[in-house]
Enzyme design. Sequence first.
Site, PDB file in Angstrom:
ATOM      1  N   THR A 251       0.871  -1.183   0.000  1.00 51.84           N
ATOM      2  CA  THR A 251       0.000   0.000   0.000  1.00 51.84           C
ATOM      3  C   THR A 251       0.909   1.235   0.000  1.00 51.84           C
ATOM      4  O   THR A 251       0.988   1.950   0.988  1.00 51.84           O
ATOM      5  CB  THR A 251      -0.915   0.021   1.247  1.00 51.84           C
ATOM      6  OG1 THR A 251      -0.096  -0.166   2.427  1.00 51.84           O
ATOM      7  CG2 THR A 251      -1.949  -1.072   1.207  1.00 51.84           C
TER       8      THR A 251
ATOM      9  N   ARG B  90      13.854   0.996  -0.094  1.00 56.14           N
ATOM     10  CA  ARG B  90      12.718   1.924  -0.220  1.00 56.14           C
ATOM     11  C   ARG B  90      12.856   3.086   0.779  1.00 56.14           C
ATOM     12  O   ARG B  90      13.082   2.866   1.952  1.00 56.14           O
ATOM     13  CB  ARG B  90      11.390   1.188   0.018  1.00 56.14           C
ATOM     14  CG  ARG B  90      11.005   0.280  -1.124  1.00 56.14           C
ATOM     15  CD  ARG B  90       9.751  -0.494  -0.817  1.00 56.14           C
ATOM     16  NE  ARG B  90       9.950  -1.418   0.285  1.00 56.14           N
ATOM     17  CZ  ARG B  90       8.964  -2.086   0.899  1.00 56.14           C
ATOM     18  NH1 ARG B  90       7.723  -1.908   0.516  1.00 56.14           N
ATOM     19  NH2 ARG B  90       9.230  -2.923   1.884  1.00 56.14           N
TER      20      ARG B  90
ATOM     21  N   PHE C  66      14.374   2.127  20.201  1.00 51.86           N
ATOM     22  CA  PHE C  66      13.989   3.132  19.208  1.00 51.86           C
ATOM     23  C   PHE C  66      14.354   4.548  19.632  1.00 51.86           C
ATOM     24  O   PHE C  66      13.637   5.505  19.367  1.00 51.86           O
ATOM     25  CB  PHE C  66      12.493   3.022  18.856  1.00 51.86           C
ATOM     26  CG  PHE C  66      12.284   2.136  17.650  1.00 51.86           C
ATOM     27  CD1 PHE C  66      12.596   0.792  17.726  1.00 51.86           C
ATOM     28  CD2 PHE C  66      11.858   2.653  16.439  1.00 51.86           C
ATOM     29  CE1 PHE C  66      12.472  -0.034  16.617  1.00 51.86           C
ATOM     30  CE2 PHE C  66      11.723   1.840  15.321  1.00 51.86           C
ATOM     31  CZ  PHE C  66      12.025   0.502  15.424  1.00 51.86           C
ATOM     32  N   LEU C  67      15.484   4.646  20.301  1.00 51.52           N
ATOM     33  CA  LEU C  67      16.006   5.970  20.676  1.00 51.52           C
ATOM     34  C   LEU C  67      17.404   6.147  20.097  1.00 51.52           C
ATOM     35  O   LEU C  67      18.230   6.823  20.689  1.00 51.52           O
ATOM     36  CB  LEU C  67      16.029   6.112  22.198  1.00 51.52           C
ATOM     37  CG  LEU C  67      14.706   6.454  22.886  1.00 51.52           C
ATOM     38  CD1 LEU C  67      14.901   6.612  24.387  1.00 51.52           C
ATOM     39  CD2 LEU C  67      14.067   7.722  22.304  1.00 51.52           C
TER      40      LEU C  67
ATOM     41  N   PHE D  91       3.170  -6.967  12.381  1.00 50.26           N
ATOM     42  CA  PHE D  91       4.125  -6.034  13.005  1.00 50.26           C
ATOM     43  C   PHE D  91       5.565  -6.453  12.762  1.00 50.26           C
ATOM     44  O   PHE D  91       6.455  -6.124  13.538  1.00 50.26           O
ATOM     45  CB  PHE D  91       3.846  -5.949  14.512  1.00 50.26           C
ATOM     46  CG  PHE D  91       2.424  -5.556  14.814  1.00 50.26           C
ATOM     47  CD1 PHE D  91       2.033  -4.226  14.730  1.00 50.26           C
ATOM     48  CD2 PHE D  91       1.470  -6.506  15.129  1.00 50.26           C
ATOM     49  CE1 PHE D  91       0.713  -3.851  14.976  1.00 50.26           C
ATOM     50  CE2 PHE D  91       0.150  -6.148  15.378  1.00 50.26           C
ATOM     51  CZ  PHE D  91      -0.231  -4.816  15.301  1.00 50.26           C
TER      52      PHE D  91
ATOM     53  N   THR E 189      -0.916  -2.782   5.635  1.00 51.87           N
ATOM     54  CA  THR E 189      -1.205  -1.567   6.418  1.00 51.87           C
ATOM     55  C   THR E 189      -2.117  -0.657   5.594  1.00 51.87           C
ATOM     56  O   THR E 189      -1.765  -0.285   4.480  1.00 51.87           O
ATOM     57  CB  THR E 189       0.108  -0.840   6.755  1.00 51.87           C
ATOM     58  OG1 THR E 189       0.962  -1.764   7.409  1.00 51.87           O
ATOM     59  CG2 THR E 189      -0.130   0.370   7.639  1.00 51.87           C
TER      60      THR E 189
ATOM     61  N   CYS F 166       7.710   1.406   5.212  1.00 56.09           N
ATOM     62  CA  CYS F 166       6.582   1.483   6.160  1.00 56.09           C
ATOM     63  C   CYS F 166       6.478   2.825   6.877  1.00 56.09           C
ATOM     64  O   CYS F 166       5.569   3.602   6.622  1.00 56.09           O
ATOM     65  CB  CYS F 166       6.701   0.349   7.171  1.00 56.09           C
ATOM     66  SG  CYS F 166       6.801  -1.259   6.377  1.00 56.09           S
TER      67      CYS F 166
HETATM   68  C1  UGA Z   1       8.476  -1.093  10.900  1.00 57.46           C
HETATM   69  C2  UGA Z   1       7.963  -1.427  12.310  1.00 57.46           C
HETATM   70  O1  UGA Z   1       9.048  -1.412  13.233  1.00 57.46           O
HETATM   71  C3  UGA Z   1       7.299  -2.808  12.324  1.00 57.46           C
HETATM   72  O2  UGA Z   1       6.762  -3.081  13.597  1.00 57.46           O
HETATM   73  C4  UGA Z   1       6.187  -2.828  11.268  1.00 57.46           C
HETATM   74  O3  UGA Z   1       5.572  -4.100  11.189  1.00 57.46           O
HETATM   75  C5  UGA Z   1       6.773  -2.503   9.911  1.00 57.46           C
HETATM   76  O4  UGA Z   1       7.403  -1.210   9.966  1.00 57.46           O
HETATM   77  C6  UGA Z   1       5.655  -2.473   8.908  1.00 57.46           C
HETATM   78  O5  UGA Z   1       4.841  -1.551   8.948  1.00 57.46           O
HETATM   79  O6  UGA Z   1       5.507  -3.445   8.144  1.00 57.46           O
HETATM   80  P1  UGA Z   1      10.650  -1.828   9.507  1.00 57.46           P
HETATM   81  O7  UGA Z   1      10.149  -0.919   8.430  1.00 57.46           O
HETATM   82  O8  UGA Z   1      11.131  -3.186   9.135  1.00 57.46           O
HETATM   83  O9  UGA Z   1       9.486  -2.059  10.604  1.00 57.46           O
HETATM   84  O10 UGA Z   1      11.849  -1.083  10.209  1.00 57.46           O
HETATM   85  P2  UGA Z   1      12.170  -0.510  11.654  1.00 57.46           P
HETATM   86  O11 UGA Z   1      12.971  -1.485  12.404  1.00 57.46           O
HETATM   87  O12 UGA Z   1      10.967   0.048  12.296  1.00 57.46           O
HETATM   88  O13 UGA Z   1      13.139   0.685  11.267  1.00 57.46           O
HETATM   89  C7  UGA Z   1      12.634   1.777  10.485  1.00 57.46           C
HETATM   90  C8  UGA Z   1      13.688   2.816  10.291  1.00 57.46           C
HETATM   91  O14 UGA Z   1      13.940   3.485  11.523  1.00 57.46           O
HETATM   92  C9  UGA Z   1      15.042   2.293   9.823  1.00 57.46           C
HETATM   93  O15 UGA Z   1      15.513   3.151   8.803  1.00 57.46           O
HETATM   94  C10 UGA Z   1      15.913   2.367  11.057  1.00 57.46           C
HETATM   95  O16 UGA Z   1      17.262   2.554  10.754  1.00 57.46           O
HETATM   96  C11 UGA Z   1      15.329   3.583  11.742  1.00 57.46           C
HETATM   97  N1  UGA Z   1      15.572   3.628  13.207  1.00 57.46           N
HETATM   98  C12 UGA Z   1      15.069   2.654  14.010  1.00 57.46           C
HETATM   99  C13 UGA Z   1      16.272   4.695  13.748  1.00 57.46           C
HETATM  100  O17 UGA Z   1      16.733   5.598  13.036  1.00 57.46           O
HETATM  101  N2  UGA Z   1      16.464   4.740  15.106  1.00 57.46           N
HETATM  102  C14 UGA Z   1      15.980   3.787  15.927  1.00 57.46           C
HETATM  103  O18 UGA Z   1      16.177   3.897  17.152  1.00 57.46           O
HETATM  104  C15 UGA Z   1      15.272   2.715  15.378  1.00 57.46           C
END
Ligand code: UGA
Length: 473
Positions: free
Chosen positions: A106, A367, A279-280, A173, A142, A290
């Site tokens: 989506t 992406r 996530f900090l 998730f 989503t 996503c």
């Molecule tokens: C995210 C959510 O974490 C999942 O729970 C969800 O299911 C998924 O989207 C989705 O909607 O399908 P994802 O996209 O795999 O998962 O990646 P994340 O681990 O959330 O990381 C996202 C971005 O945030 C990355 O670029 C990562 O480097 C960044 N990030 C993450 C930070 O810059 N700082 C952090 O502390 C954590």
Amino acid sequence: MTIAYPSTPPVAAAPSGAPRPRLTFLGTGYLGATYAICFAELGYEVLGFDVDEAKIAKLAGGDVPIHEPGLDELLRKNLSAGRLRFTTSWEDVAEFGDVHFICVGTPQRPDGMAADLSHVESAVTNLAPLLKRKALIAGKSTVPVGTAEWIEQLVRRHTPAELGVEVAWSPEFLQEGVAVEDVLRPNRIIFGVKSEWATGMLYAAHKGVFDLALTEDREVPVVVTDFATAELVKVAANAFLATKISFINAMAEVCEAAGADVTQLARSIGYDARIGNKFLRAGVGFGGGCLPKDIRAFQARAQELGVGEALRFLHEVDLINQRRRQKIVQLSAELLGRGYGPAGPDLAGTRITVLGATFKPNSDDVRDSPALSVVRKLSRSGADVTVYDPEGMDNARNDVDEVTYAKTLTDAVAGADLVCVLTEWEEFRNADPNTLSDLVAGKRVIDGRNCLDQSVWVAAGWEYRGMGKPVVA
Ligand code: UGA
């Protein structure tokens, strides 16, 4: 209602007569392929569908089209066990399945912030008219709140009422890079349902997850709720995660101005269990398929619902996130002694190596990758950019073709005036700055993920810049 499974289950028999419901997963991208393979591993008979014939041929041949740790092995194991098949035929899907999980993408619409639901619509309108018996169509993608109701209307329009085809919403998730674990051992499951039968079918379709939990003495909380809440749980969770990241990145901006260290600040506030330390991680910000598009689609939907003001802060979350990407360009200009004007810096004649192309490590997904976005900006500012990533090179090349792609880390840094680490792959975290010193033209490094050991790099004579960290000479 929240139930912690395993407990006494509601029961619904599979309309196909099979002992366990037969599952189909519509769309075999990062979400659908992982689910199809993992649910076969849990013992279900599974059929994965995609319109992309090349992707289906790969999967059927035992080759996972994406990089997701652990998935290859499970694919091959379950193909040979005969529990897992792949198809491009809607007839096959309709004939086979008891529960059809919608796993299509989506993405953000090109004309605005809203989500593009065309793949969801096409999945439902292709499948529904072919159904010959009762089935459950369960969304995992989503989507904007209200989508499940709309799908229910589509199903009513396209299937005879006497079949009693039902709709449910069960958002996922999973996080790329640890997706197998997230699917097999989820921290919660949400059932958005309208009937006991739908609850029973979803229970039966997830029984493998609960059985695995039982053998490991774990419980999986299940929230049984309405369509709208189920849909909102997903976008609210992603909005919260994005906000948390942008919060710490906003603190990084303040730390940069005040000479403080955001990594120590994050650790210190994270000890408070109400805040938590996950996530900090300040850095170049969030990307991927996503978080960025979900916070935009959420704002667009809130606007439609007349509550746009309630989510206005998400606009700020987005802006903070975008500013982090620009910050890398500013730091590059600073380190390379180039002025930074209203049109950005002039980096002509400089050689910059970017380590990392994927939006996070242990994935090949580029992406909306912060790393690639910075690559584009640096290249547009005139720098001669070389990129290296352990898994994301093919996807990166398809996205950005105006830069050089190196085959190895050492090839990539050779002759560089500046090295930017923008994805925290283990290979980069463990790189020895002393070895790299002999290869580069200038010992300058930007640690866009605060993933390098600053003291080791500084001791090796590198000019180091982190994100939200004081400059140490
Ligand atoms: C995210 C959510 O974490 C999942 O729970 C969800 O299911 C998924 O989207 C989705 O909607 O399908 P994802 O996209 O795999 O998962 O990646 P994340 O681990 O959330 O990381 C996202 C971005 O945030 C990355 O670029 C990562 O480097 C960044 N990030 C993450 C930070 O810059 N700082 C952090 O502390 C954590």
